[in-house]
Design a protein around this motif. Structure first.
Motif, PDB file in Angstrom:
ATOM      1  N   ASP A 276      21.945 -10.751  -8.043  1.00  0.00           N
ATOM      2  CA  ASP A 276      22.666 -11.184  -9.107  1.00  0.00           C
ATOM      3  C   ASP A 276      24.002 -11.046  -9.331  1.00  0.00           C
ATOM      4  O   ASP A 276      24.441 -11.306 -10.324  1.00  0.00           O
ATOM      5  CB  ASP A 276      21.901 -11.042 -10.651  1.00  0.00           C
ATOM      6  CG  ASP A 276      21.665  -9.839 -11.078  1.00  0.00           C
ATOM      7  OD1 ASP A 276      22.345  -8.652 -10.278  1.00  0.00           O
ATOM      8  OD2 ASP A 276      21.169  -9.427 -11.726  1.00  0.00           O
ATOM      9  N   ASP A 277      24.689 -10.344  -8.432  1.00  0.00           N
ATOM     10  CA  ASP A 277      26.199  -9.886  -8.643  1.00  0.00           C
ATOM     11  C   ASP A 277      26.328  -9.070  -9.525  1.00  0.00           C
ATOM     12  O   ASP A 277      27.662  -8.886  -9.900  1.00  0.00           O
ATOM     13  CB  ASP A 277      26.820 -11.272  -8.491  1.00  0.00           C
ATOM     14  CG  ASP A 277      26.651 -12.115  -7.315  1.00  0.00           C
ATOM     15  OD1 ASP A 277      26.667 -11.686  -6.125  1.00  0.00           O
ATOM     16  OD2 ASP A 277      26.788 -13.419  -7.583  1.00  0.00           O
ATOM     17  N   ARG A 278      25.527  -8.419  -9.923  1.00  0.00           N
ATOM     18  CA  ARG A 278      25.899  -7.367 -10.996  1.00  0.00           C
ATOM     19  C   ARG A 278      26.616  -6.065 -10.312  1.00  0.00           C
ATOM     20  O   ARG A 278      27.178  -5.479 -11.129  1.00  0.00           O
ATOM     21  CB  ARG A 278      24.499  -6.946 -11.754  1.00  0.00           C
ATOM     22  CG  ARG A 278      23.644  -5.809 -11.052  1.00  0.00           C
ATOM     23  CD  ARG A 278      22.595  -5.722 -11.890  1.00  0.00           C
ATOM     24  NE  ARG A 278      21.741  -6.578 -12.445  1.00  0.00           N
ATOM     25  CZ  ARG A 278      20.522  -6.634 -13.094  1.00  0.00           C
ATOM     26  NH1 ARG A 278      20.265  -5.297 -13.432  1.00  0.00           N
ATOM     27  NH2 ARG A 278      19.840  -7.662 -13.389  1.00  0.00           N
ATOM     28  N   TYR A 279      26.608  -5.865  -9.050  1.00  0.00           N
ATOM     29  CA  TYR A 279      27.306  -4.986  -8.443  1.00  0.00           C
ATOM     30  C   TYR A 279      27.953  -5.266  -7.085  1.00  0.00           C
ATOM     31  O   TYR A 279      27.537  -6.261  -6.521  1.00  0.00           O
ATOM     32  CB  TYR A 279      26.258  -3.913  -7.873  1.00  0.00           C
ATOM     33  CG  TYR A 279      25.217  -3.376  -8.913  1.00  0.00           C
ATOM     34  CD1 TYR A 279      25.604  -2.358 -10.066  1.00  0.00           C
ATOM     35  CD2 TYR A 279      23.914  -3.355  -8.798  1.00  0.00           C
ATOM     36  CE1 TYR A 279      24.970  -2.074 -10.947  1.00  0.00           C
ATOM     37  CE2 TYR A 279      23.159  -2.782  -9.916  1.00  0.00           C
ATOM     38  CZ  TYR A 279      23.833  -2.457 -10.745  1.00  0.00           C
ATOM     39  OH  TYR A 279      22.943  -1.773 -11.951  1.00  0.00           O
ATOM     40  N   ASP A 280      29.131  -4.664  -7.042  1.00  0.00           N
ATOM     41  CA  ASP A 280      29.887  -4.844  -5.705  1.00  0.00           C
ATOM     42  C   ASP A 280      29.545  -3.889  -4.754  1.00  0.00           C
ATOM     43  O   ASP A 280      28.790  -3.052  -5.029  1.00  0.00           O
ATOM     44  CB  ASP A 280      31.452  -4.970  -6.162  1.00  0.00           C
ATOM     45  CG  ASP A 280      32.000  -3.509  -6.419  1.00  0.00           C
ATOM     46  OD1 ASP A 280      31.585  -2.625  -6.600  1.00  0.00           O
ATOM     47  OD2 ASP A 280      33.085  -3.603  -7.166  1.00  0.00           O
ATOM     48  N   ASP A 281      30.278  -3.894  -3.560  1.00  0.00           N
ATOM     49  CA  ASP A 281      30.249  -2.883  -2.736  1.00  0.00           C
ATOM     50  C   ASP A 281      30.302  -1.565  -2.850  1.00  0.00           C
ATOM     51  O   ASP A 281      29.681  -0.603  -2.447  1.00  0.00           O
ATOM     52  CB  ASP A 281      30.975  -3.307  -1.329  1.00  0.00           C
ATOM     53  CG  ASP A 281      30.591  -4.592  -0.531  1.00  0.00           C
ATOM     54  OD1 ASP A 281      29.507  -5.040  -0.905  1.00  0.00           O
ATOM     55  OD2 ASP A 281      31.313  -5.224   0.031  1.00  0.00           O
TER      56      ASP A 281
ATOM     57  N   LEU B 294      40.927   2.943 -23.167  1.00  0.00           N
ATOM     58  CA  LEU B 294      40.412   4.139 -22.095  1.00  0.00           C
ATOM     59  C   LEU B 294      39.388   3.105 -21.123  1.00  0.00           C
ATOM     60  O   LEU B 294      39.643   3.341 -19.974  1.00  0.00           O
ATOM     61  CB  LEU B 294      39.809   4.881 -22.752  1.00  0.00           C
ATOM     62  CG  LEU B 294      39.048   5.974 -21.995  1.00  0.00           C
ATOM     63  CD1 LEU B 294      39.972   6.516 -20.948  1.00  0.00           C
ATOM     64  CD2 LEU B 294      38.190   6.987 -22.795  1.00  0.00           C
ATOM     65  N   ALA B 295      38.373   2.384 -21.555  1.00  0.00           N
ATOM     66  CA  ALA B 295      37.585   1.680 -20.691  1.00  0.00           C
ATOM     67  C   ALA B 295      38.294   0.716 -19.951  1.00  0.00           C
ATOM     68  O   ALA B 295      38.126   0.595 -18.524  1.00  0.00           O
ATOM     69  CB  ALA B 295      36.544   1.082 -21.304  1.00  0.00           C
ATOM     70  N   VAL B 296      39.520  -0.051 -20.516  1.00  0.00           N
ATOM     71  CA  VAL B 296      40.107  -0.820 -19.466  1.00  0.00           C
ATOM     72  C   VAL B 296      40.863  -0.137 -18.283  1.00  0.00           C
ATOM     73  O   VAL B 296      40.779  -0.641 -17.154  1.00  0.00           O
ATOM     74  CB  VAL B 296      41.130  -1.864 -20.136  1.00  0.00           C
ATOM     75  CG1 VAL B 296      41.895  -2.571 -19.264  1.00  0.00           C
ATOM     76  CG2 VAL B 296      40.086  -2.535 -21.280  1.00  0.00           C
ATOM     77  N   ALA B 297      41.416   0.900 -18.572  1.00  0.00           N
ATOM     78  CA  ALA B 297      42.245   1.905 -17.563  1.00  0.00           C
ATOM     79  C   ALA B 297      41.060   2.375 -16.611  1.00  0.00           C
ATOM     80  O   ALA B 297      41.401   2.462 -15.551  1.00  0.00           O
ATOM     81  CB  ALA B 297      42.642   2.825 -18.432  1.00  0.00           C
ATOM     82  N   VAL B 298      40.097   2.712 -17.198  1.00  0.00           N
ATOM     83  CA  VAL B 298      38.849   3.463 -16.145  1.00  0.00           C
ATOM     84  C   VAL B 298      38.608   2.144 -15.183  1.00  0.00           C
ATOM     85  O   VAL B 298      38.393   2.469 -13.969  1.00  0.00           O
ATOM     86  CB  VAL B 298      37.902   3.895 -16.965  1.00  0.00           C
ATOM     87  CG1 VAL B 298      36.643   4.439 -16.001  1.00  0.00           C
ATOM     88  CG2 VAL B 298      38.222   5.140 -17.719  1.00  0.00           C
ATOM     89  N   ILE B 299      38.338   1.165 -15.706  1.00  0.00           N
ATOM     90  CA  ILE B 299      37.919  -0.294 -14.845  1.00  0.00           C
ATOM     91  C   ILE B 299      38.969  -0.426 -13.812  1.00  0.00           C
ATOM     92  O   ILE B 299      38.584  -0.739 -12.464  1.00  0.00           O
ATOM     93  CB  ILE B 299      37.491  -1.290 -15.713  1.00  0.00           C
ATOM     94  CG1 ILE B 299      36.182  -0.908 -16.530  1.00  0.00           C
ATOM     95  CG2 ILE B 299      37.277  -2.613 -15.061  1.00  0.00           C
ATOM     96  CD1 ILE B 299      35.905  -1.905 -17.694  1.00  0.00           C
TER      97      ILE B 299
ATOM     98  N   GLN C  47      29.080  -5.445 -13.512  1.00  0.00           N
ATOM     99  CA  GLN C  47      30.308  -6.286 -13.115  1.00  0.00           C
ATOM    100  C   GLN C  47      30.415  -7.225 -14.270  1.00  0.00           C
ATOM    101  O   GLN C  47      31.494  -7.210 -14.660  1.00  0.00           O
ATOM    102  CB  GLN C  47      30.236  -6.891 -11.721  1.00  0.00           C
ATOM    103  CG  GLN C  47      30.367  -6.122 -10.536  1.00  0.00           C
ATOM    104  CD  GLN C  47      31.634  -5.275 -10.311  1.00  0.00           C
ATOM    105  OE1 GLN C  47      32.670  -6.017 -10.901  1.00  0.00           O
ATOM    106  NE2 GLN C  47      31.802  -4.095  -9.792  1.00  0.00           N
ATOM    107  N   GLN C  48      29.624  -7.814 -14.652  1.00  0.00           N
ATOM    108  CA  GLN C  48      29.694  -8.872 -15.874  1.00  0.00           C
ATOM    109  C   GLN C  48      30.081  -8.232 -17.053  1.00  0.00           C
ATOM    110  O   GLN C  48      30.833  -8.604 -17.636  1.00  0.00           O
ATOM    111  CB  GLN C  48      28.555  -9.765 -16.062  1.00  0.00           C
ATOM    112  CG  GLN C  48      28.182 -10.758 -14.917  1.00  0.00           C
ATOM    113  CD  GLN C  48      27.464  -9.981 -13.547  1.00  0.00           C
ATOM    114  OE1 GLN C  48      26.902  -9.264 -13.598  1.00  0.00           O
ATOM    115  NE2 GLN C  48      28.247 -10.726 -12.517  1.00  0.00           N
ATOM    116  N   ALA C  49      29.250  -6.940 -17.387  1.00  0.00           N
ATOM    117  CA  ALA C  49      29.626  -6.420 -18.640  1.00  0.00           C
ATOM    118  C   ALA C  49      31.025  -5.616 -18.525  1.00  0.00           C
ATOM    119  O   ALA C  49      31.838  -5.730 -19.347  1.00  0.00           O
ATOM    120  CB  ALA C  49      28.660  -5.082 -18.924  1.00  0.00           C
TER     121      ALA C  49
END
Length: 424
Positions: free
Chosen positions: A125-130, A364-369, A350-352
């Motif tokens: 369901d595309d919740r994860y990338d490679d 902080l979360a945005v920088a980590v992502i 990925q969606q979350a």
């Protein structure tokens, strides 16, 4: 022991005892984990979920909906993560291991290869990338469900500089500012600090210059790239910084604390640190901002290890179907969003993750992502334990002048190669 040191030490614990444990237990663990868990609905029963005290409330909050939906009772067991993982090889055969628990990515492949885990089926369901998938895959088998991601980031003091530096050239210019001169050591400056005598912290620099640990996405142990031309160039660049930094930055046991203390004291404008550093900076009253790592002098991105945790299913469970349902349920967008709201950790879904970036409320979360997009999954095969041993003094030997960058890297690679040849 710091969090990073604990990670490294923990990675090797199972490796050291694997052969003895498997010999004692026969092929029971391997047989149990030999086939993937089915995603077919389980028919009631009880699922034992073991988590550390930091996740107990979260699991208890989302478990009732799972129980209602599936008819499966969730029994929450509170136990420190590493205690659970270290005991799995003995608790599993004894029939007292939990059905599911959480593990750092750098433990998952190792435990799976040793036969202690049941393979997991990732939802389509595309919740994860490679990158997410690579974190939980070993020997072409998936052994975990990605749960949390983390990466090193740049912290900067908003009272000292207006914005985060976007290039290392800006950091170099900042280091010329006499306001950051170290009082007790002439010619030394603390404007920017990074604990690069620690291999975990230094790897983003080495990788950004073209170095790597093992070839073929961390699986080819015959191809070690820590002493190639790019890796050596990165080490040599690190040395230019140590020529500017106080002597305390060379202390392999306390350099990390020196970085934190200097930043909290307001004597460093920017540093490299992990998400786990934020709490101490909050406590220290630092008015800080967080950003992805600046661009390296070669024009490439800083590429640190991408870390985090995933859900795993015991190789000894009799509830594999229910366990598969749980790990799918706990990592949906809804439940991963709830996790972020619960403790601000960055979800693997990925969606979350994208929702966090779109909201832009948690710096902080945005920088980590954003930094995680340039991160490198740590090899999750048993041979990685020898990398920590071989690279332990590589950076120190080079930046201290004990050896040239090339000799230091060559020696580290030889230790890694010799240890792998002897043990695997």
């Amino acid at each position: 022991m710091s969090k990073l040191q604990w990670k490294k030490a923990a990675f090797g614990l199972v490796t050291a005892s694997a052969a003895l444990v498997l010999a004692a237990c026969g092929n029971g663990g391997e047989d149990t984990a030999s086939s993937s868990a089915s995603s077919e609905p389980a028919e009631g029963g009880t699922l034992q979920v073991s988590v550390g005290p930091d996740y107990v409330d979260y699991v208890n909050e989302i478990a009732p909906a799972f129980e209602e939906e599936t008819g499966i009772d969730v029994e929450v067991v509170e136990r420190e993560m590493f205690e659970t993982l270290d005991a799995l090889s003995l608790d599993g055969p004894a029939g007292i291991a939990p059905d599911v628990t959480i593990a750092p990515y750098d433990r998952i492949g190792n435990l799976g290869i040793q036969g202690h885990l049941t393979p997991v089926t990732l939802p389509e369901d595309d919740r994860y990338d490679d990158t997410d998938k690579q974190q939980v895959t070993a020997n072409d088998e998936v052994y975990g469900m990605p749960f949390v991601v983390e990466s090193l980031v740049l912290y900067y003091n908003k009272d000292l500089i207006d914005a985060a530096p976007t290039t290392f050239a800006e950091l170099e210019a900042l280091s010329e500012d006499s306001a950051y001169d170290y009082e007790t050591e002439e010619g030394k400056n603390t404007a920017f600090l990074a604990n690069w005598v620690d291999f975990y912290s230094a790897y983003g620099l080495i990788s950004g210059y073209g170095g790597y640990i093992f070839g073929s996405e961390g699986t080819d142990t015959a191809d070690i790239g820590l002493n190639n031309e790019g890796a050596v160039e990165g080490i040599e660049y690190a040395k230019t910084w140590y020529e500017k930094w106080p002597e305390g930055m060379l202390d392999t046991t306390s350099a990390g604390s020196f970085v934190d203390e200097t930043f909290i004291a307001g004597d460093a404008a920017a540093i490299i640190g992990g998400p786990w550093s934020a709490a101490s900076y909050d406590e220290g009253g630092v008015n800080y901002g967080i950003a992805p790592m600046p661009e390296l002098p070669n024009g490439e991105s800083y590429q640190p290890f991408g870390g985090g945790k995933g859900w795993i299913i015991s190789g000894y469970t009799e509830n594999a179907e229910a366990a598969q349902q749980w790990v799918e349920y706990v990592t949906t967008e809804e439940n991963q969003t709830a996790l972020h709201e619960f403790n601000s950790e960055v979800p693997a879904n990925q969606q979350a993750r994208q929702a966090i970036v779109d909201a832009g409320e948690n710096e902080l979360a945005v920088a980590v992502i954003e930094q995680y997009n340039n991160a490198v999954p740590m090899p999750n095969i048993p041979e990685m334990a020898e990398v920590w041993t071989g690279a332990e003094t590589m950076m120190f030997d080079a930046v201290s002048g004990n050896k040239s960058a090339q000799q230091s890297a060559d020696d580290a690679v030889k230790v890694i190669q010799d240890n792998i040849a002897q043990k695997y």
